[in-house]
Scaffold this active site. Sequence first.
Site, mmCIF file in Angstrom:
data_model
loop_
_atom_site.group_PDB
_atom_site.id
_atom_site.type_symbol
_atom_site.label_atom_id
_atom_site.label_comp_id
_atom_site.label_asym_id
_atom_site.label_seq_id
_atom_site.Cartn_x
_atom_site.Cartn_y
_atom_site.Cartn_z
ATOM 1 C CG ASP A 71 -1.821 1.183 1.318
ATOM 2 O OD1 ASP A 71 -2.933 1.070 0.791
ATOM 3 O OD2 ASP A 71 -1.432 2.220 1.886
ATOM 4 C CD GLU A 155 -3.546 1.113 -3.553
ATOM 5 O OE1 GLU A 155 -4.546 1.821 -3.732
ATOM 6 O OE2 GLU A 155 -2.739 1.296 -2.638
ATOM 7 C CG ASP A 251 -1.229 3.295 5.637
ATOM 8 O OD1 ASP A 251 -2.095 3.760 4.874
ATOM 9 O OD2 ASP A 251 -0.498 4.000 6.358
#
Length: 288
Positions: A71, A155, A251
Site C-alpha cells: 500500500d 495498486e 495502510d
Amino acid sequence: MRFPQGVELDEAKHQIRLPKIGWVGYRKSQDIIGAIKNVTVIRRGDKWDVSIQTEYEDKPPAPTPSEIGIDMGVKHFATLSDGKVFEPLNPFKREQEKLAILQRKLARQKKGSRNSRKTKRKIARLHRHIADSRRDFLHKTSTQIAQNHSTVYVEDLKVSNMSASAAGTIENPGKKVKQKSSLNRSILDQGWYGFFRMLSNKLERRGGKLIKVDPKNTSRTCPLCGLVSAENRKTQASFACVACGYRANADLVGAINVLRAGRARLACGMSGGVRPLSAGTQRDLLQH
Ligand SMILES: [Zn+2]
C-alpha cells in the site's frame, strides 16, 4: 559526452584517462566489474559524473518464492502486507526552506555578478543533492523488497495521469485541485513512478514480477468478513469494520487487500475485485 574507446582506468590511484583530456582523479562510488565498453561524462550542477558501461556474464540470484502486497501512501511511503513499513524521505520537502532562502538571495543579487553565480551554483548543488538522495532511497527500498519477495502487487494508480490531471481543463476543472496537487507534489517528490520502475526491473532480473492491480475498494474492504463500506474507514489512519469489529492500521488493511486482489487476478484472470477469504487464508493473513 561519450567516449567509445581509449579510456584507461587506474583503480588503485583513483584516476581515469580520457582521450584528449588525460588523467583525471575521480571518486569511486562502486566497483567496476567486467570489460569497459564505453564511458559517458555528464555535467550535473557544478560536478562531473563519469558513468562507465561494462560487459560481463551475470548470474541473477534465484528468486525468493514469496508474495507481498504494497500500500503506497504519502504519510508512510510503503506499507507491506506482512506489516513492514518504509517511511518516506521527502527530500524536496526537507530542503524546501533552504532552497527558498537561496532563491530569494539570488533574486536580490545583481544578474551576472560573481555573487549571483556563486548562489546559482549552490542552488544547482542543492537540486543535485535532492535528486541523489531520492534516487538512493528508492534504490535501497526497491532492492530490499525485491530481495525478499518474488511476486509483488501494487495498486495501479496511473501515477503519471494522477500528477498531470489535478488542475483539469477550463471546461472541466479538476475536483479538489488544491488537495490533489499537494498529493501530486508529494508523490512526485517521493518518486513513486521511479520506484515502481526500479522494483519491476529488480524483480524481473531475479525471475519475479511486479503486478499492478485495480485499487478499487482496497481501502474500504474488511479483510476478515469482506464487508465493503466507506464506514469502515472512519479516519485516515485506522480501519474499523462496522460489521465484525475487526480493527487494524488502515495502510496494513490496504496492503492485505492489494495482495488479495492480486492473487484473485492471477487465479482467475479477472481484474481483481476483493472478495471474502476462506477461513484458512484469513488466519494466514491476519497473523501478521
Ligand atoms: Zn469485518
